[in-house]
Structure formats: structure tokens, C-alpha cells
Design a protein around this motif. Structure first.
Motif, PDB file in Angstrom:
ATOM      1  N   ILE A 162       0.855  -1.217  -0.055  1.00 13.69           N
ATOM      2  CA  ILE A 162      -0.002  -0.052  -0.090  1.00 13.69           C
ATOM      3  C   ILE A 162       0.936   1.335  -0.103  1.00 13.69           C
ATOM      4  CG2 ILE A 162      -2.056  -1.096   0.962  1.00 13.69           C
ATOM      5  CD1 ILE A 162      -1.306   0.214   3.790  1.00 13.69           C
ATOM      6  N   TYR A 183      -6.423   0.749   0.883  1.00 16.12           N
ATOM      7  CA  TYR A 183      -6.933  -0.169  -0.029  1.00 16.12           C
ATOM      8  C   TYR A 183      -8.097   0.375  -1.046  1.00 16.12           C
ATOM      9  CZ  TYR A 183      -4.256  -3.381   2.908  1.00 16.12           C
ATOM     10  OH  TYR A 183      -3.096  -3.820   3.401  1.00 16.12           O
ATOM     11  N   ASP A 192      -9.655  -4.388   0.746  1.00 19.54           N
ATOM     12  CA  ASP A 192      -8.526  -5.482   0.688  1.00 19.54           C
ATOM     13  C   ASP A 192      -9.147  -6.787   0.200  1.00 19.54           C
ATOM     14  OD1 ASP A 192      -9.906  -6.301   3.114  1.00 19.54           O
ATOM     15  OD2 ASP A 192      -7.744  -6.610   4.195  1.00 19.54           O
ATOM     16  N   TYR A 217      -2.820  -8.007  -0.655  1.00 18.12           N
ATOM     17  CA  TYR A 217      -3.605  -7.031  -0.218  1.00 18.12           C
ATOM     18  C   TYR A 217      -4.408  -7.482   1.361  1.00 18.12           C
ATOM     19  CZ  TYR A 217      -1.832  -3.858  -3.494  1.00 18.12           C
ATOM     20  OH  TYR A 217      -1.075  -2.993  -4.503  1.00 18.12           O
ATOM     21  N   THR A 218      -4.334  -8.793   1.414  1.00 15.63           N
ATOM     22  CA  THR A 218      -5.209  -9.123   2.584  1.00 15.63           C
ATOM     23  C   THR A 218      -4.047  -9.451   3.731  1.00 15.63           C
ATOM     24  OG1 THR A 218      -4.933 -11.492   1.901  1.00 15.63           O
ATOM     25  CG2 THR A 218      -6.809 -10.358   1.188  1.00 15.63           C
TER      26      THR A 218
END
Length: 150
Positions: A85, A111, A116, A148-149
């Protein structure tokens, strides 16, 4: 454009209320990232192309912890040259090895509209506590892309 300004204004108000609730002394960068350096660390500031490793905890502005490096692994990335990010790339350039900081992150540096895909909804600001590892600490030797998680 007016809609975007309203979203950013609403998010900024929400972030300011969150910061005030905890009595934190944060500085706002021109991009809208709020930063409070808790320990400045030592050495040179990170610059584009530097490899950074961070322990972290991620919280919703409700105070609920949703991610941390103990469960999800240390974040390792190259400043401005890897998928992470935008807030972490910006924060890394404000920090030194060994630094500890709090970040309150607007959605456009986090996000974005999509979220996310797991615990952070679209257009949702959130908070992170980061601990920048020093080079003499046990850093992962390879850069493992962070989804992105995480």
C-alpha cells in the motif's frame, strides 16, 4: 470531483476524531497520511529502492485488531518498487531502521475503493503500528510479495 472531495473530507474527520480519542500527537503529511514516530530509530532514512522489513499490527478505527505480523508474517518490500500500500512506501521514507511509528491511513493510501477483499472495506481508513527492523535483525532474505489481505 465534488463527491471525491466529500469522501476525503469525511474520512479526514473520522481519522481526526480517532486520533483525538486516543490523545495521539500525529503529523499529517501532504498526502493525508497521519504519522506519529514513537521511536526514531537510527541511521539513514529509507529512500526509493531500499529494502524494508516491518513488523506490524493493523486496526480498524473501531479499535479492532485485524492483522499482525505474528500471524501474517513480516512485511518486506522495496520502497516505491514493489506491491504494497502507498502509505507504507511513504511511511518508510519518513523512518529509519529501528523506528516505531503509528500510522492512520486514509483509504486512498490504503486499499482504495475496492478494499482488501477481506477485512478492510472499500473507502475505509485504518491504523497501523509499525516496527522497522534493523539490518542486524533476522530479516527474510527474499522478498515475498504480500497480498493485499495481509
Amino acid at each position: 470531483m465534488e463527491g471525491n472531495r466529500n469522501i476525503m473530507r469525511r474520512e479526514n474527520e473520522e481519522m481526526q476524531m480517532f486520533i483525538k480519542r486516543y490523545g495521539w500527537q500525529m503529523q499529517r503529511t501532504p498526502t493525508g497520511l497521519y504519522v506519529e514516530v514513537l521511536d526514531p530509530g537510527s541511521g539513514e532514512l529509507f529512500v526509493e529502492g531500499d529494502r524494508v522489513a516491518m513488523r506490524y499490527s493493523t486496526f480498524l478505527l473501531s479499535g479492532e485488531q485485524i492483522y499482525n505480523s505474528d500471524s501474517n508474517g513480516v512485511k518486506v518490500f522495496v520502497v516505491n518498487r514493489s506491491e504494497e500500500i502507498d502509505a507504507l512506501h511513504e511511511a518508510a521514507q519518513l523512518l529509519r531502521p529501528g523506528a516505531k511509528a503509528r500510522l492512520v491511513i486514509p483509504s486512498h493510501l490504503g486499499y482504495g475503493v475496492a478494499g482488501d477483499g477481506d477485512r478492510i472495506s472499500g473507502l475505509q481508513p485504518f491504523m497501523m503500528e509499525v516496527d522497522v527492523l534493523k539490518e542486524d535483525e533476522q530479516l527474510p532474505q527474499t522478498i515475498i510479495p504480500q497480498s493485499y489481505t495481509n
